[in-house]
Design an enzyme around this catalytic site. Structure first.
Site, PDB file in Angstrom:
ATOM      1  N   LYS A 204       0.872  -1.128   0.167  1.00 36.61           N
ATOM      2  CA  LYS A 204       0.183  -0.066  -0.121  1.00 36.61           C
ATOM      3  C   LYS A 204       0.722   1.268   0.196  1.00 36.61           C
ATOM      4  O   LYS A 204       1.898   1.144   0.216  1.00 36.61           O
ATOM      5  CB  LYS A 204      -0.850   0.097   0.980  1.00 36.61           C
ATOM      6  CG  LYS A 204      -2.203  -0.920   0.835  1.00 36.61           C
ATOM      7  CD  LYS A 204      -3.169  -0.853   2.286  1.00 36.61           C
ATOM      8  CE  LYS A 204      -4.279  -1.817   1.823  1.00 36.61           C
ATOM      9  NZ  LYS A 204      -5.340  -2.024   2.709  1.00 36.61           N
ATOM     10  N   ARG A 239      -3.181  -9.799   5.126  1.00 34.61           N
ATOM     11  CA  ARG A 239      -3.820  -9.971   3.997  1.00 34.61           C
ATOM     12  C   ARG A 239      -2.739  -9.507   3.112  1.00 34.61           C
ATOM     13  O   ARG A 239      -2.227  -8.460   2.976  1.00 34.61           O
ATOM     14  CB  ARG A 239      -5.104  -8.805   3.895  1.00 34.61           C
ATOM     15  CG  ARG A 239      -5.795  -9.188   2.458  1.00 34.61           C
ATOM     16  CD  ARG A 239      -6.948  -8.100   2.462  1.00 34.61           C
ATOM     17  NE  ARG A 239      -7.678  -8.307   1.184  1.00 34.61           N
ATOM     18  CZ  ARG A 239      -7.246  -7.510   0.109  1.00 34.61           C
ATOM     19  NH1 ARG A 239      -6.133  -6.647   0.335  1.00 34.61           N
ATOM     20  NH2 ARG A 239      -7.723  -7.788  -1.036  1.00 34.61           N
TER      21      ARG A 239
HETATM   22  N1  HH2 Z   1      -7.236  -3.770   1.440  1.00 34.20           N
HETATM   23  C1  HH2 Z   1      -7.825  -3.882   0.047  1.00 34.20           C
HETATM   24  C2  HH2 Z   1      -8.759  -4.726  -0.390  1.00 34.20           C
HETATM   25  N2  HH2 Z   1      -9.526  -5.061   0.698  1.00 34.20           N
HETATM   26  N3  HH2 Z   1      -9.742  -5.957   3.075  1.00 34.20           N
HETATM   27  C3  HH2 Z   1      -9.424  -6.098   4.233  1.00 34.20           C
HETATM   28  N4  HH2 Z   1      -9.943  -6.853   5.068  1.00 34.20           N
HETATM   29  N5  HH2 Z   1      -8.485  -5.347   4.568  1.00 34.20           N
HETATM   30  C4  HH2 Z   1      -7.549  -4.306   3.764  1.00 34.20           C
HETATM   31  O1  HH2 Z   1      -6.692  -3.732   4.209  1.00 34.20           O
HETATM   32  C5  HH2 Z   1      -8.001  -4.504   2.466  1.00 34.20           C
HETATM   33  C6  HH2 Z   1      -8.957  -5.286   2.199  1.00 34.20           C
HETATM   34  C7  HH2 Z   1      -7.113  -3.160  -0.740  1.00 34.20           C
HETATM   35  O2  HH2 Z   1      -5.764  -3.706  -1.640  1.00 34.20           O
HETATM   36  P1  HH2 Z   1      -5.870  -4.655  -2.713  1.00 34.20           P
HETATM   37  O3  HH2 Z   1      -7.118  -5.772  -2.840  1.00 34.20           O
HETATM   38  O4  HH2 Z   1      -4.697  -5.195  -3.086  1.00 34.20           O
HETATM   39  O5  HH2 Z   1      -6.404  -3.574  -3.900  1.00 34.20           O
HETATM   40  P2  HH2 Z   1      -7.732  -3.231  -4.778  1.00 34.20           P
HETATM   41  O6  HH2 Z   1      -8.655  -2.563  -3.573  1.00 34.20           O
HETATM   42  O7  HH2 Z   1      -6.976  -2.045  -5.479  1.00 34.20           O
HETATM   43  O8  HH2 Z   1      -8.157  -4.272  -5.558  1.00 34.20           O
END
Ligand code: HH2
Length: 258
Positions: A204, A239
């Protein structure tokens, strides 16, 4: 918990797993690398991301959940969604947990749904929507505010009969760098609540801010350091995009903190 983003626009891996074959190969890789859960999502929640229709989200995630649940029954699937219909279809297809980044703000009925299916629920703290959340977020005391939100959401889930609940401070969701750091430094205050804490800081922006790494795929070492520190301060699930490295780091942690 390994991340499988079935989106064209996720911030670090968008568009990489857009065929069933590629998605299943990625799932299998994460299983081989030691994932205890795989979190599947069909809508990016990165700052500025636009909404995706229910039909499109279902089209992205359902075939992968069905196939992966059959191929890897030993590794439970979590569905990263805020939509009732997507969560319901995912649970029917074999998912065992709903990961709700709105913490029951958008769709309170997710708690009843999880209870009915005997599924686990992650309630994560966030404010506004991905489009608005980074526009000048402010708190009286970020840790006290996030903790109160998580406690209320988890109590609601408990009252609905959800069998397993995790709480997540939502790193990067409506938070400045200072807010994120304060939440991570004072994580023990959140971990003092009676539910296990999930932390997701993988690749992030805060990792980029702390290390100067602008390319999200270049943020592995920063992510590992931050996640290890979160474990020391009470996190019980991470995660992550890089499962192999996270699993090694967790092995070291478990040996030092039996
Ligand atoms: N962060 C993201 C998405 N889902 N869920 C939880 N529980 N906690 C988190 O910190 C979290 C989450 C964002 O990351 P990512 O899925 O890699 O990116 P994107 O939202 O662009 O798909």
């Amino acid at each position: 918990m390994g991340v499988l983003n079935l989106t064209p626009d996720s911030f670090s891996d968008g568009g990489r797993y857009d065929t069933l074959e590629a998605a299943l190969a990625r799932f299998g890789r994460m299983v081989a690398d030691g994932a205890d859960w795989v979190d599947i999502g069909g809508e990016s929640t990165r700052p500025g991301a636009g909404p995706v229709s229910e039909a499109e989200e279902l089209r992205r995630v359902l075939p992968v959940i069905e196939a992966a649940a059959a191929l890897h029954p030993q590794v439970p699937i979590s569905i990263d969604t805020t939509k009732y219909a997507v969560a319901e279809a995912a649970l029917r297809a074999g998912a065992r947990m709903v990961n709700d980044v709105s913490g029951l703000r958008y769709e309170p009925r997710l708690a009843d749904l999880c209870a009915r299916h005997g599924a686990a629920l992650v309630v994560m703290h966030s404010i506004g929507t991905p489009q608005t959340m980074q526009a000048d977020p402010h708190y009286t005391d970020v840790v006290a505010d996030v903790r109160a939100f998580l406690e209320a959401a988890a109590r609601r889930a408990e009252a609905a009969g959800v069998p397993h609940i995790l709480i997540d401070p939502g790193i990067g969701f409506g938070k400045t760098l200072a807010h994120n750091l304060e939440l991570l430094r004072r994580l023990p205050e959140i971990a003092a609540l009676p539910w296990p804490v999930l932390v997701g800081a993988s690749r992030k922006r805060l990792v980029g801010d702390l290390t100067g790494r602008t390319d999200p795929t270049d943020r592995l070492a920063g992510t590992l350091a931050l996640h290890y520190d979160a474990l020391v301060r009470g996190a019980r699930m991470l995660r992550v995009h890089d499962v192999k490295e996270a699993a090694d780091s967790v092995s070291v942690y478990v040996s030092l903190h039996p």
